[in-house]
Design an enzyme around this catalytic site. Sequence first.
Site, PDB file in Angstrom:
ATOM      1  N   LYS A  13       0.816  -1.215   0.000  1.00  0.00           N
ATOM      2  CA  LYS A  13       0.000   0.000   0.000  1.00  0.00           C
ATOM      3  C   LYS A  13       0.849   1.265   0.000  1.00  0.00           C
ATOM      4  O   LYS A  13       0.564   2.215  -0.724  1.00  0.00           O
ATOM      5  CB  LYS A  13      -0.954  -0.003   1.212  1.00  0.00           C
ATOM      6  CG  LYS A  13      -2.002  -1.099   1.193  1.00  0.00           C
ATOM      7  CD  LYS A  13      -3.047  -0.907   2.267  1.00  0.00           C
ATOM      8  CE  LYS A  13      -2.499  -0.990   3.666  1.00  0.00           C
ATOM      9  NZ  LYS A  13      -1.939  -2.333   4.009  1.00  0.00           N
ATOM     10  N   ARG A  90      -9.877   0.936   8.987  1.00  0.00           N
ATOM     11  CA  ARG A  90      -9.436  -0.451   9.147  1.00  0.00           C
ATOM     12  C   ARG A  90     -10.567  -1.360   9.609  1.00  0.00           C
ATOM     13  O   ARG A  90     -10.370  -2.564   9.740  1.00  0.00           O
ATOM     14  CB  ARG A  90      -8.271  -0.526  10.130  1.00  0.00           C
ATOM     15  CG  ARG A  90      -7.004   0.107   9.574  1.00  0.00           C
ATOM     16  CD  ARG A  90      -5.819  -0.167  10.443  1.00  0.00           C
ATOM     17  NE  ARG A  90      -4.594   0.358   9.839  1.00  0.00           N
ATOM     18  CZ  ARG A  90      -3.385   0.205  10.370  1.00  0.00           C
ATOM     19  NH1 ARG A  90      -3.240  -0.452  11.495  1.00  0.00           N
ATOM     20  NH2 ARG A  90      -2.331   0.709   9.771  1.00  0.00           N
ATOM     21  N   ARG A 125      11.604  -6.051   3.915  1.00  0.00           N
ATOM     22  CA  ARG A 125      11.294  -4.622   3.781  1.00  0.00           C
ATOM     23  C   ARG A 125      12.308  -3.758   4.536  1.00  0.00           C
ATOM     24  O   ARG A 125      12.691  -4.068   5.659  1.00  0.00           O
ATOM     25  CB  ARG A 125       9.883  -4.362   4.314  1.00  0.00           C
ATOM     26  CG  ARG A 125       9.427  -2.931   4.194  1.00  0.00           C
ATOM     27  CD  ARG A 125       7.934  -2.813   4.345  1.00  0.00           C
ATOM     28  NE  ARG A 125       7.424  -3.279   5.622  1.00  0.00           N
ATOM     29  CZ  ARG A 125       6.122  -3.350   5.931  1.00  0.00           C
ATOM     30  NH1 ARG A 125       5.218  -2.980   5.031  1.00  0.00           N
ATOM     31  NH2 ARG A 125       5.729  -3.780   7.109  1.00  0.00           N
ATOM     32  N   ARG A 158      11.635  -2.206  10.446  1.00  0.00           N
ATOM     33  CA  ARG A 158      10.673  -1.892  11.500  1.00  0.00           C
ATOM     34  C   ARG A 158      10.674  -2.982  12.566  1.00  0.00           C
ATOM     35  O   ARG A 158      10.831  -4.167  12.270  1.00  0.00           O
ATOM     36  CB  ARG A 158       9.268  -1.748  10.906  1.00  0.00           C
ATOM     37  CG  ARG A 158       9.033  -0.393  10.309  1.00  0.00           C
ATOM     38  CD  ARG A 158       7.772  -0.255   9.525  1.00  0.00           C
ATOM     39  NE  ARG A 158       6.628  -1.013  10.004  1.00  0.00           N
ATOM     40  CZ  ARG A 158       5.428  -0.981   9.433  1.00  0.00           C
ATOM     41  NH1 ARG A 158       5.227  -0.230   8.368  1.00  0.00           N
ATOM     42  NH2 ARG A 158       4.430  -1.687   9.898  1.00  0.00           N
ATOM     43  N   ARG A 169      -0.678  -9.747  12.889  1.00  0.00           N
ATOM     44  CA  ARG A 169      -1.279  -8.655  12.117  1.00  0.00           C
ATOM     45  C   ARG A 169      -2.177  -9.188  11.006  1.00  0.00           C
ATOM     46  O   ARG A 169      -3.224  -8.610  10.708  1.00  0.00           O
ATOM     47  CB  ARG A 169      -0.181  -7.767  11.534  1.00  0.00           C
ATOM     48  CG  ARG A 169       0.571  -6.966  12.588  1.00  0.00           C
ATOM     49  CD  ARG A 169       1.774  -6.259  12.009  1.00  0.00           C
ATOM     50  NE  ARG A 169       1.370  -5.199  11.099  1.00  0.00           N
ATOM     51  CZ  ARG A 169       2.187  -4.646  10.215  1.00  0.00           C
ATOM     52  NH1 ARG A 169       3.432  -5.078  10.091  1.00  0.00           N
ATOM     53  NH2 ARG A 169       1.764  -3.665   9.434  1.00  0.00           N
TER      54      ARG A 169
END
Length: 223
Positions: A13, A90, A125, A158, A169
């Site tokens: 996203k 969300r 990532r 992260r 998640r």
Amino acid sequence: MRIILLGPPGVGKGTYARFISEKYNLINISIGDIIRNFLLNNKNLLLTNKLNKFIHKGVMIPDDIIFNIVKTKLFNINYNKGFLLDGFPRNILQAHILKKEKININIILELYIPNTEIIQRIIGRRIHLPSGRIYHTILNPPKIKDRDDITGEKLITRTDDNIIIINNRLKEYSKQTKPLIKYYKKEFLKNKILYKKIYNTLPIVDVQKQIDNILQSFKIKKI
């Protein structure tokens, strides 16, 4: 254009939000970036610790806390110029809040890839924290390893990008956000919005072309 990007964590996203906002000159409202900036600059240690507990467990931050953090940014923009929401709403309650505040949405883009691929993407990532630029060790590597292409500053991983938190998640997404997809699909069937599902398994350039075709068609239709 008033766009919501939907999709599980790690689906891409942030990458496509940046592409869309830059190409179409839209305000890019990333709830994840807002929260991370809040954590960096907030002096309320009690609230910071509370937020970090939710993040480190991989569970969604409660609605009341989210609203208090994002409301200034979310409810004080010029909607006539168009905007893109990444990470909000969300759940259905948050969608109702948008409607109550008369923040009307006309495009939903749902990004999808299988969960197994999501895990691989998140593990690789890397992020330039000040700008929010996102890289991947394999799919979108920086020119110099672990360095931002523009500033040369160090990229970070992260703290919530690990296998346990990722699985939590994804479970939270399935529980909270999948009902939201059904909600917006009903809006699409009523001809109130444009809803498109995009399979983000192709190279970035090809997915960008898909998105561009969708948005160009929307602009032509509106004209």
